[in-house]
Design an enzyme around this catalytic site. Sequence first.
Site, short mmCIF file in Angstrom:
data_model
loop_
_atom_site.label_atom_id
_atom_site.label_comp_id
_atom_site.label_asym_id
_atom_site.label_seq_id
_atom_site.Cartn_x
_atom_site.Cartn_y
_atom_site.Cartn_z
N PRO A 18 -25.78 -9.90 -34.34
CA PRO A 18 -24.46 -10.03 -33.72
C PRO A 18 -23.93 -11.43 -33.97
O PRO A 18 -24.59 -12.41 -33.62
CB PRO A 18 -24.76 -9.82 -32.23
CG PRO A 18 -26.22 -10.06 -32.07
CD PRO A 18 -26.88 -9.89 -33.38
N MET A 19 -22.77 -11.54 -34.63
CA MET A 19 -22.22 -12.87 -34.93
C MET A 19 -20.74 -12.91 -34.56
O MET A 19 -19.96 -12.06 -34.99
CB MET A 19 -22.40 -13.20 -36.41
CG MET A 19 -23.84 -13.45 -36.80
SD MET A 19 -24.03 -13.78 -38.57
CE MET A 19 -23.86 -12.14 -39.26
N GLN A 72 -23.67 -6.17 -27.59
CA GLN A 72 -24.37 -7.31 -27.01
C GLN A 72 -23.52 -8.01 -25.96
O GLN A 72 -22.34 -8.30 -26.20
CB GLN A 72 -24.76 -8.32 -28.10
CG GLN A 72 -25.73 -9.36 -27.55
CD GLN A 72 -25.99 -10.50 -28.51
OE1 GLN A 72 -25.10 -11.27 -28.84
NE2 GLN A 72 -27.23 -10.65 -28.95
N CYS A 102 -27.80 -17.65 -27.75
CA CYS A 102 -26.68 -18.40 -28.31
C CYS A 102 -26.75 -19.87 -27.87
O CYS A 102 -26.74 -20.16 -26.68
CB CYS A 102 -25.34 -17.80 -27.87
SG CYS A 102 -23.94 -18.77 -28.47
N LYS A 141 -32.20 -10.50 -27.29
CA LYS A 141 -32.35 -11.47 -28.38
C LYS A 141 -32.45 -12.85 -27.76
O LYS A 141 -31.61 -13.24 -26.94
CB LYS A 141 -31.14 -11.41 -29.33
CG LYS A 141 -31.30 -12.40 -30.49
CD LYS A 141 -30.25 -12.19 -31.59
CE LYS A 141 -30.63 -13.06 -32.79
NZ LYS A 141 -29.62 -14.03 -33.15
N ASN A 204 -36.12 -13.21 -36.65
CA ASN A 204 -34.81 -13.68 -37.08
C ASN A 204 -34.89 -15.18 -37.37
O ASN A 204 -35.56 -15.91 -36.66
CB ASN A 204 -33.79 -13.38 -35.97
CG ASN A 204 -32.41 -13.98 -36.20
OD1 ASN A 204 -31.89 -14.69 -35.36
ND2 ASN A 204 -31.82 -13.70 -37.34
N GLY A 205 -34.20 -15.59 -38.44
CA GLY A 205 -34.14 -17.02 -38.77
C GLY A 205 -34.60 -17.29 -40.19
O GLY A 205 -35.73 -16.98 -40.54
N GLY A 228 -28.78 -12.78 -40.16
CA GLY A 228 -27.52 -13.31 -39.64
C GLY A 228 -26.71 -13.99 -40.72
O GLY A 228 -26.02 -13.35 -41.51
N ARG A 229 -26.86 -15.32 -40.82
CA ARG A 229 -25.98 -16.10 -41.70
C ARG A 229 -26.03 -15.66 -43.16
O ARG A 229 -25.03 -15.72 -43.86
CB ARG A 229 -26.31 -17.59 -41.57
CG ARG A 229 -25.83 -18.19 -40.24
CD ARG A 229 -26.34 -19.60 -40.04
NE ARG A 229 -27.79 -19.65 -39.94
CZ ARG A 229 -28.51 -20.75 -40.09
NH1 ARG A 229 -27.91 -21.89 -40.37
NH2 ARG A 229 -29.82 -20.73 -39.98
#
Length: 330
Positions: A18-19, A72, A102, A141, A204-205, A228-229
């Site tokens: 989720p971004m 989310q 976040c 998350k 994640n990451g 994500g990114r």
Amino acid sequence: MIKIGNIELPEFPLLLAPMEDVSDPPYRRLCKMHGADMMYSEFISSEGLIRDAMKSKQKLDIFDYERPVGIQIFGGDEEAMALSAKIVETVNPDLVDINFGCPVKKVVCKGAGAGVLKDIDLMIRLTKAVVNSTHLPVTVKTRLGWDNDSINIMEVAERLQDCGIKALTIHARTRAQMYKGEADWNYISAVKQNPNIEIPIFGNGDINSAEKALEYKNKYACDGIMIGRAAIGYPWIFNEIKHFFKTGEKLAEPTVEMRLEAVKQHAEWSADWKGEKLGLIEMRQHYSNYFRGIPHFKDHRRKFLEVMTLNEINDLIGETMEFYREFEMH
């Protein structure tokens, strides 16, 4: 197969993170087309939902073609979180995800997102409030901890599981790291190996290539990966990873033509969902990502930032396609 409540996912699912301002329905649709197994809405403020804030409400839009899809939410107040979970339920997503990760200041200052990492008892109360107020599976998350001196993900994972969550995604950084430095997946591996943990654990990451995805899958033994990114402006990453898992071979990078086709679809769906004017204004942040590393794109970028109608963007896409065809011939 991985199960989250009654949701069935493939054996090693790839999730779109989720971004904010990225994972809206038009972009989720593209990622789904290119191999994402599960996706999430942009994060939604529980207070905003209760106040009926238009922007929060619009983020609840989900479509059948993108299932399974989670919504989310974030917030620091138990009552607001419980109530917003009930509001989320009305649009019938496949699950509710809680954001305890976040790191952005305006979220953390409200005692929400990664701000909750300073108060694990509050995190547990917020999670219970959501789990008790919805029949949907609830997932979380989060990050490793607030900073290097307070990494508490082992305790957090067990306590969240005891609350009744059905899966946990761990971004392998602390809040203090923001998005800097390297993500330390050893903690994800440790949580996964904890004999008390029965729910799926997603990592994640830093996953930005098919090779890295396979290396981390084998090395850290998590149940799936959230991207994500690396997926911003590059929806192809999901199928690239799947192809590499299957064959050990890299898919060719998307051609300029494929990139332009993706921009065309994204722009059309964006205009369709938000209205032509707003849809195309909000597309502007994406162009640089779609054409990262493509020679001479700077010359075209200004034109992309100026288009105001779908007709104009279609003409510009045609013109840009022509330029690159000629460029490749020489």
